[in-house]
Design a protein around this motif. Structure first.
Motif, PDB file in Angstrom:
ATOM      1  N   ALA A 234      35.443   7.295  -6.151  1.00 49.60           N
ATOM      2  CA  ALA A 234      35.541   7.601  -4.708  1.00 49.60           C
ATOM      3  C   ALA A 234      34.314   8.333  -4.183  1.00 49.60           C
ATOM      4  CB  ALA A 234      36.818   8.402  -4.428  1.00 49.60           C
ATOM      5  N   LEU A 235      33.123   7.862  -4.550  1.00 49.66           N
ATOM      6  CA  LEU A 235      31.895   8.474  -4.045  1.00 49.66           C
ATOM      7  C   LEU A 235      31.602   7.993  -2.633  1.00 49.66           C
ATOM      8  CD1 LEU A 235      29.560   8.296  -7.189  1.00 49.66           C
ATOM      9  CD2 LEU A 235      31.290  10.005  -6.576  1.00 49.66           C
ATOM     10  N   ARG A 236      30.879   8.813  -1.898  1.00 50.42           N
ATOM     11  CA  ARG A 236      30.505   8.491  -0.526  1.00 50.42           C
ATOM     12  C   ARG A 236      29.092   7.913  -0.486  1.00 50.42           C
ATOM     13  NH1 ARG A 236      32.271  13.557  -0.672  1.00 50.42           N
ATOM     14  NH2 ARG A 236      30.164  14.377  -0.286  1.00 50.42           N
ATOM     15  N   PRO A 237      28.793   7.075   0.505  1.00 47.76           N
ATOM     16  CA  PRO A 237      27.428   6.560   0.638  1.00 47.76           C
ATOM     17  C   PRO A 237      26.408   7.695   0.601  1.00 47.76           C
ATOM     18  CG  PRO A 237      28.876   5.444   2.182  1.00 47.76           C
ATOM     19  CD  PRO A 237      29.696   6.540   1.558  1.00 47.76           C
ATOM     20  N   GLY A 238      25.349   7.467  -0.174  1.00 49.48           N
ATOM     21  CA  GLY A 238      24.315   8.477  -0.327  1.00 49.48           C
ATOM     22  C   GLY A 238      24.478   9.344  -1.560  1.00 49.48           C
ATOM     23  N   GLN A 239      25.689   9.371  -2.140  1.00 48.51           N
ATOM     24  CA  GLN A 239      25.877  10.121  -3.378  1.00 48.51           C
ATOM     25  C   GLN A 239      25.293   9.338  -4.552  1.00 48.51           C
ATOM     26  OE1 GLN A 239      30.265  11.165  -2.992  1.00 48.51           O
ATOM     27  NE2 GLN A 239      29.417  13.200  -3.451  1.00 48.51           N
ATOM     28  N   THR A 240      25.196  10.007  -5.709  1.00 47.43           N
ATOM     29  CA  THR A 240      24.523   9.428  -6.866  1.00 47.43           C
ATOM     30  C   THR A 240      25.513   9.055  -7.961  1.00 47.43           C
ATOM     31  OG1 THR A 240      22.511  10.688  -6.422  1.00 47.43           O
ATOM     32  CG2 THR A 240      22.761   9.799  -8.644  1.00 47.43           C
ATOM     33  N   LEU A 241      25.415   7.819  -8.405  1.00 46.60           N
ATOM     34  CA  LEU A 241      26.207   7.308  -9.517  1.00 46.60           C
ATOM     35  C   LEU A 241      25.292   7.001 -10.682  1.00 46.60           C
ATOM     36  CD1 LEU A 241      28.951   5.957 -10.590  1.00 46.60           C
ATOM     37  CD2 LEU A 241      27.907   3.809  -9.840  1.00 46.60           C
ATOM     38  N   ALA A 242      25.696   7.384 -11.891  1.00 49.75           N
ATOM     39  CA  ALA A 242      25.023   6.934 -13.105  1.00 49.75           C
ATOM     40  C   ALA A 242      25.872   5.845 -13.757  1.00 49.75           C
ATOM     41  CB  ALA A 242      24.805   8.085 -14.076  1.00 49.75           C
ATOM     42  N   VAL A 243      25.206   4.856 -14.325  1.00 47.22           N
ATOM     43  CA  VAL A 243      25.893   3.774 -15.026  1.00 47.22           C
ATOM     44  C   VAL A 243      25.298   3.652 -16.416  1.00 47.22           C
ATOM     45  CG1 VAL A 243      26.455   1.314 -15.055  1.00 47.22           C
ATOM     46  CG2 VAL A 243      26.293   2.525 -12.867  1.00 47.22           C
ATOM     47  N   THR A 244      26.136   3.792 -17.445  1.00 45.23           N
ATOM     48  CA  THR A 244      25.680   3.529 -18.807  1.00 45.23           C
ATOM     49  C   THR A 244      26.130   2.126 -19.211  1.00 45.23           C
ATOM     50  OG1 THR A 244      27.662   4.433 -19.885  1.00 45.23           O
ATOM     51  CG2 THR A 244      25.855   5.975 -19.375  1.00 45.23           C
ATOM     52  N   GLY A 245      25.380   1.527 -20.135  1.00 49.25           N
ATOM     53  CA  GLY A 245      25.662   0.137 -20.491  1.00 49.25           C
ATOM     54  C   GLY A 245      25.375  -0.792 -19.331  1.00 49.25           C
TER      55      GLY A 245
ATOM     56  N   GLY B  71      26.449   1.571  -0.922  1.00 45.08           N
ATOM     57  CA  GLY B  71      25.523   2.550  -0.370  1.00 45.08           C
ATOM     58  C   GLY B  71      25.222   3.736  -1.259  1.00 45.08           C
ATOM     59  N   LEU B  72      25.425   3.601  -2.564  1.00 50.13           N
ATOM     60  CA  LEU B  72      25.176   4.697  -3.491  1.00 50.13           C
ATOM     61  C   LEU B  72      23.766   4.629  -4.075  1.00 50.13           C
ATOM     62  CD1 LEU B  72      28.529   4.661  -5.514  1.00 50.13           C
ATOM     63  CD2 LEU B  72      27.990   5.940  -3.432  1.00 50.13           C
ATOM     64  N   ARG B  73      23.246   5.778  -4.459  1.00 51.98           N
ATOM     65  CA  ARG B  73      22.042   5.839  -5.290  1.00 51.98           C
ATOM     66  C   ARG B  73      22.487   5.633  -6.728  1.00 51.98           C
ATOM     67  NH1 ARG B  73      19.270  11.405  -7.366  1.00 51.98           N
ATOM     68  NH2 ARG B  73      17.457  10.526  -8.470  1.00 51.98           N
ATOM     69  N   VAL B  74      21.793   4.753  -7.462  1.00 48.88           N
ATOM     70  CA  VAL B  74      22.221   4.401  -8.818  1.00 48.88           C
ATOM     71  C   VAL B  74      21.118   4.711  -9.823  1.00 48.88           C
ATOM     72  CG1 VAL B  74      22.966   2.546 -10.357  1.00 48.88           C
ATOM     73  CG2 VAL B  74      23.762   2.595  -7.983  1.00 48.88           C
ATOM     74  N   ILE B  75      21.485   5.515 -10.816  1.00 50.48           N
ATOM     75  CA  ILE B  75      20.645   5.741 -11.989  1.00 50.48           C
ATOM     76  C   ILE B  75      21.312   5.000 -13.145  1.00 50.48           C
ATOM     77  CG2 ILE B  75      19.682   7.435 -13.594  1.00 50.48           C
ATOM     78  CD1 ILE B  75      19.956   9.531 -11.355  1.00 50.48           C
ATOM     79  N   ALA B  76      20.590   4.115 -13.793  1.00 52.97           N
ATOM     80  CA  ALA B  76      21.176   3.287 -14.845  1.00 52.97           C
ATOM     81  C   ALA B  76      20.352   3.392 -16.119  1.00 52.97           C
ATOM     82  CB  ALA B  76      21.250   1.834 -14.389  1.00 52.97           C
ATOM     83  N   ASP B  77      20.996   3.094 -17.248  1.00 52.11           N
ATOM     84  CA  ASP B  77      20.281   3.098 -18.518  1.00 52.11           C
ATOM     85  C   ASP B  77      19.961   1.674 -18.953  1.00 52.11           C
ATOM     86  OD1 ASP B  77      22.653   2.019 -19.444  1.00 52.11           O
ATOM     87  OD2 ASP B  77      22.937   3.458 -21.059  1.00 52.11           O
ATOM     88  N   ALA B  78      18.983   1.551 -19.849  1.00 50.99           N
ATOM     89  CA  ALA B  78      18.616   0.232 -20.367  1.00 50.99           C
ATOM     90  C   ALA B  78      17.734   0.392 -21.584  1.00 50.99           C
ATOM     91  CB  ALA B  78      17.878  -0.592 -19.309  1.00 50.99           C
ATOM     92  N   ALA B  79      17.834  -0.568 -22.493  1.00 51.64           N
ATOM     93  CA  ALA B  79      16.846  -0.708 -23.554  1.00 51.64           C
ATOM     94  C   ALA B  79      15.557  -1.229 -22.921  1.00 51.64           C
ATOM     95  CB  ALA B  79      17.349  -1.678 -24.616  1.00 51.64           C
ATOM     96  N   PRO B  80      14.405  -1.024 -23.567  1.00 52.48           N
ATOM     97  CA  PRO B  80      13.146  -1.494 -22.974  1.00 52.48           C
ATOM     98  C   PRO B  80      13.178  -2.962 -22.569  1.00 52.48           C
ATOM     99  CG  PRO B  80      12.684  -0.053 -24.829  1.00 52.48           C
ATOM    100  CD  PRO B  80      14.176  -0.260 -24.817  1.00 52.48           C
TER     101      PRO B  80
ATOM    102  N   ASP C  31      26.985  12.714  -9.180  1.00 48.24           N
ATOM    103  CA  ASP C  31      28.329  12.895  -8.613  1.00 48.24           C
ATOM    104  C   ASP C  31      29.397  12.152  -9.402  1.00 48.24           C
ATOM    105  OD1 ASP C  31      27.478  14.381  -6.120  1.00 48.24           O
ATOM    106  OD2 ASP C  31      26.320  12.537  -5.883  1.00 48.24           O
ATOM    107  N   GLY C  32      29.022  11.022  -9.961  1.00 50.30           N
ATOM    108  CA  GLY C  32      29.957  10.245 -10.752  1.00 50.30           C
ATOM    109  C   GLY C  32      29.220   9.426 -11.789  1.00 50.30           C
TER     110      GLY C  32
END
Length: 322
Positions: free
Chosen positions: A144-155, A172-181, A215-216
């Motif tokens: 339940a994040l709001r637009p502009g908040q930050t979500l991280a995604v693993t995998g 509308g979220l900011r997304v930080i994600a992980d990845a192999a090279p 945030d999430g």
């Protein structure tokens, strides 16, 4: 009717081609001639017996598969004109009841779990959508994040993670994600704003980009407690394997159970239309004959699959081991 399933739990070798009674749709049900079924980690858990409790004592054989694409063959009484015979459809299938799962020439599912297939997608591609995209949608709803908040995604390079990235950007979220090279380009193409190296210490790298914590976090990598340090005090964590904590700093853990949303027709149809308009990307890694389901499970277990393995059920099933 033929299907691929198990009479005993074990490794991929226990998958067999089974002869089962032809299914008949009851009230509010749909009979689908299956053309393609995606192979997901949940299918391997069914095969090994990890989810045996969900059968509530029902005896084998058990047929895996939560993602099906095919054509409507018959409608049970009470099904409205949203669906019609001959229509190309996709279905989110719950395989733990007496009807079984999607690895079958024909399946019967509640009409509420069936929606028109995305226009322009062939059956293998269409079969890769609903289970993982709906899991991602439910996870984001719980966070339940709001637009502009930050979500991280693993995998993030996986099926659930990729859909989580794309749906979060659409929200509308900011997304930080992980990845192999090797996957960084893919994850950026899916829409991640920033990408960090994957691994058990990914929380430290996320914190460098979000010093106060995100945030999430949608945990497609099944890191559980290792993901907690990335999250802000009072933040949210969505997990896909039933973990419920403990978590400190007032972080709320949300186990995601997609089967509970299998009859959310409006949400399923929205996902299909988002695949149609390009918001969501359908990724097929390889299509195998359904009789080679055991090989598909072996390939999935070996890792490194980007996109989904798909079983072709359009040409029928041969006798013998799957």
């Amino acid at each position: 009717m033929r299907a691929v399933g198990v009479r005993e739990f074990g490794g991929p070798e226990v998958l067999r081609v089974l002869e089962l009674p032809d299914p008949e749709p009851a009230k509010d049900e749909v009979l689908i001639r299956v053309h393609a079924a995606a192979v997901n980690p949940t299918d391997t858990m069914l095969r090994t017996g990890a989810t045996v409790a969900r059968f509530n004592g029902r005896q084998p054989p058990y047929v895996p598969g939560m993602d099906a694409a095919g054509v409507v063959e018959r409608l049970g009484s009470g099904v409205d004109d949203r669906l019609r015979v001959g229509q190309r459809v996709i279905a989110l299938v719950v395989p733990y009841g007496p009807r079984g799962g999607a690895y079958a020439e024909r399946i019967v599912v509640p009409a509420a779990s069936v929606v028109p297939a995305p226009e322009g997608a062939d059956f293998p591609a269409a079969a890769t959508l609903l289970m993982n995209a709906m899991t991602a949608r439910v996870a984001l709803n719980l966070l339940a994040l709001r637009p502009g908040q930050t979500l991280a995604v693993t995998g993030a390079a996986g099926a659930f993670g990729g859909y989580a990235v794309q749906l979060a950007k659409a929200d509308g979220l900011r997304v930080i994600a992980d990845a192999a090279p090797a996957d960084e380009g893919l994850v950026r193409a899916l829409g991640a704003d920033e990408v960090v190296a994957r691994g058990d210490d990914v929380a430290d790298r996320i914190r460098k980009l979000a010093p106060n914590g995100v945030d999430g976090l949608a945990d497609g990598a099944v890191l559980h407690h290792l993901a907690l340090p990335a999250i802000a005090d009072g933040g949210q964590l969505a997990v896909v394997r039933g973990w419920s904590g403990p978590a400190d700093r007032d972080i709320t853990v949300h186990p995601v159970v997609v089967a509970n949303s299998a009859a959310d027709t409006a949400a399923l149809d929205r996902l299909a239309r988002q695949a149609e308009d390009g918001t969501l990307t359908l990724r097929v890694a390889r299509v195998l004959p359904a009789a080679e389901a055991a090989e598909a499970h072996r390939q999935l277990a070996a890792g490194g699959i980007r996109g989904r393995l798909v079983l072709d059920l359009a040409t029928g099933l041969a006798d013998g081991p799957a």
